[in-house]
Design an enzyme around this catalytic site. Structure first.
Site, PDB file in Angstrom:
ATOM      1  N   ALA A 279       0.828  -1.210   0.000  1.00  0.00           N
ATOM      2  CA  ALA A 279       0.000   0.000   0.000  1.00  0.00           C
ATOM      3  C   ALA A 279       0.857   1.252   0.000  1.00  0.00           C
ATOM      4  CB  ALA A 279      -0.932  -0.008   1.213  1.00  0.00           C
ATOM      5  N   ALA A 280       1.839   1.313   0.858  1.00  0.00           N
ATOM      6  CA  ALA A 280       2.729   2.466   0.930  1.00  0.00           C
ATOM      7  C   ALA A 280       3.977   2.062   1.690  1.00  0.00           C
ATOM      8  CB  ALA A 280       2.057   3.645   1.631  1.00  0.00           C
ATOM      9  N   LEU A 282       6.628   3.657   3.756  1.00  0.00           N
ATOM     10  CA  LEU A 282       6.879   4.909   4.450  1.00  0.00           C
ATOM     11  C   LEU A 282       8.105   4.786   5.343  1.00  0.00           C
ATOM     12  CD1 LEU A 282       3.218   5.747   5.526  1.00  0.00           C
ATOM     13  CD2 LEU A 282       4.442   6.520   3.485  1.00  0.00           C
ATOM     14  N   ASP A 348     -14.893   2.681   4.366  1.00  0.00           N
ATOM     15  CA  ASP A 348     -14.258   2.526   5.674  1.00  0.00           C
ATOM     16  C   ASP A 348     -13.160   3.563   5.912  1.00  0.00           C
ATOM     17  OD1 ASP A 348     -14.049   1.188   8.109  1.00  0.00           O
ATOM     18  OD2 ASP A 348     -12.408  -0.059   7.412  1.00  0.00           O
ATOM     19  N   GLU A 353      -3.643  10.081   7.540  1.00  0.00           N
ATOM     20  CA  GLU A 353      -2.413  10.507   8.204  1.00  0.00           C
ATOM     21  C   GLU A 353      -1.700  11.565   7.383  1.00  0.00           C
ATOM     22  OE1 GLU A 353       0.152   7.352   9.345  1.00  0.00           O
ATOM     23  OE2 GLU A 353      -1.371   6.257  10.468  1.00  0.00           O
ATOM     24  N   ASP A 368      -4.891   2.115   4.720  1.00  0.00           N
ATOM     25  CA  ASP A 368      -6.022   1.247   5.055  1.00  0.00           C
ATOM     26  C   ASP A 368      -7.112   1.339   3.983  1.00  0.00           C
ATOM     27  OD1 ASP A 368      -7.768  -0.459   6.250  1.00  0.00           O
ATOM     28  OD2 ASP A 368      -8.347   0.882   7.871  1.00  0.00           O
TER      29      ASP A 368
END
Length: 470
Positions: A279-280, A282, A348, A353, A368
């Site tokens: 997803a990412a 970081l 959802d 962030e 998410d």
């Protein structure tokens, strides 16, 4: 329709109970047989009117699903589809006019009620009923991804906006010397907040940095990463090379975490192919602290209690007066996020962030997304509530949505081309054709909401690209 039999059956049972007490066995036997016959009659009538459910056409390509699910909308044929499916003068070929639904309906080869007539609905008296022919995926040419369209999209001016020169505070992480350069053999990679972080000594040559570090060093307040950044491809290659081989010869990976991250709990392919998602990627929180924000339009997650935005029509006025949405671009950032969630049907979105270093002047990190792309046949309009209530959108976002709705850059075609680069596409595509068709359908609904907002408000579009000529 069988309620009239219930009193009869109840009366029969009552008589049978009385007969039992009076020892009239012969009469009770006759009534019992009559009761059984009535029950069999109910079962027979129920089975005679039972209709089997229709099977979903999940195997049809996106253009076929558009024609079946949206009979009033003409079939959009892009340039690469026209070359494969229809030639000049071939019947049924049409193009979408993005200027309005009236022009679209006028250009379609079939009348608006043709699908209804084929099903025998709405035909004139004396007109023969036409049977709806069964469409098979084998009869249609496969939709091939067009990477040329994807490359042209990323070269478009909307995806290459001019930006002011990056200042020192615009970079999330920097390689900078600590102390006097004459006292250091090599520079150190430092974070904005040096608490709890042990500096890493690196060679001064940036080309020798590992791909994951070059990826993190490229993060600015403007974007998480550049899609054309060569470090992204090198990072993917490095991640795929950090593997182990199991005793049976399968390729395996394992992560770094506080539990179940070891060679004993590795995730293995059979023998090499392994489907996963990133997803990412970081930086560690000790290097780049992040802040979690609760979405103003989060759901109550309760069957009996509604959220405040579900009961107050002017809820957005309250949000506009609440920090950090009372200044900067945070409000339109959240609306951008709502549009993204609607396109992928993610209900959802309760948190998001940001990087603490950039304060309120930065992008949102979309984490998410696990509830996305669930039901391709369902469009949840409540996801667009931030856009509907606030009637505010970036001009750059609006222009990109219009671009992705044009015949040259259909969102489904661009996504298909992008996903085609995944190695597992030939085995199991990440998004099926019905999901790709749903993207086009939902995008049209977003543009309809924006159009209604423009009719009611004069300040719907926030001009964040004043120099853009379009």
């Amino acid at each position: 329709m069988f309620f009239f039999l219930q009193p009869v059956i109840a009366a029969l049972y009552s008589v049978m109970w009385r007969c039992t007490r009076r020892r009239a066995q012969s009469l009770c036997l006759v009534l019992a047989c009559l009761s059984v016959l009535l029950h069999l009659l109910l079962v027979f009538l129920t089975l005679s009117i039972y209709q089997p459910p229709c099977e979903p056409h999940s195997h049809l390509p996106s253009k076929t699903i558009r024609a079946v699910t949206q009979p009033n909308v003409p079939l959009a044929l892009d340039s690469h589809r026209n070359a494969a499916s229809s030639g000049p003068g071939q019947p049924g070929a049409s193009r979408v006019d993005v200027r309005g639904s009236k022009n679209m309906a006028a250009q379609t080869a079939l009348p608006d009620n043709s699908m209804l007539k084929q099903n025998g609905i709405g035909q004139q008296s004396g007109e023969p009923v036409k049977q709806l022919s069964t469409v098979s995926s084998a009869d249609l040419p496969p939709v091939q991804p067009n990477l040329t369209v994807l490359g042209a999209l990323f070269r478009h001016l909307l995806y290459n906006p001019p930006r002011p020169p990056l200042q020192e505070d615009d970079w999330l992480l920097r390689v900078k010397p600590k102390g006097r350069e004459t006292q250091l053999e090599s520079p150190q990679w430092l974070s904005a907040s040096e608490e709890g972080y042990n500096a890493v000594h690196l060679n001064g040559d940036v080309e020798t940095h590992p791909p994951w570090l070059r990826f993190h060093l490229g993060i600015t307040r403007w974007q998480l990463y550049d899609p054309t950044d060569p470090n992204l491809l090198q990072l993917e290659e490095q991640l795929s090379s950090d593997k182990i081989v199991s005793a049976v010869g399968n390729t395996c990976f394992y992560g770094q975490c506080s539990y179940y991250c070891s060679t004993e709990h590795a995730v293995c392919g059979r023998p090499h192919a392994l489907e996963a998602s990133l997803a990412a990627m970081l930086p560690d929180l000790s290097l780049a602290p992040r802040r979690s924000w609760r979405s103003p339009w989060r759901r109550s997650y309760s069957r009996s209690k509604l959220a405040q935005w579900e009961t107050e029509k002017n809820y957005c006025d309250t949000v506009k007066k609440t920090p950090p949405y009372d200044q900067g671009t945070r409000l339109v950032d959240v609306i951008d996020m709502a549009i993204l969630d609607f396109l992928m049907s993610n209900m959802d979105r309760h948190h998001y962030e940001t990087f603490e270093k950039f304060g309120n002047d930065t992008f949102l990190i979309h984490l998410d997304n696990g509830r996305a792309f669930g039901r391709f046949s369902k469009d949840e309009p409540s996801i667009l509530t931030p856009l509907k209530q606030c009637c505010r959108i970036r001009r750059s976002t609006f222009k990109k949505l219009q671009l992705l709705n044009s015949p040259q850059f259909h969102l489904s075609d661009v996504m298909r081309a992008s996903l085609s680069q995944d190695p597992l596409t030939a085995v199991a595509p990440l998004l099926s054709e019905p999901h790709l068709a749903a993207l086009d359908r939902r995008l049209a609904k977003v543009l309809q909401v924006i159009s209604r907002c423009q009719e009611q408000h004069s300040d719907t579009v926030f001009n964040d690209i004043p120099d853009y000529p379009g």
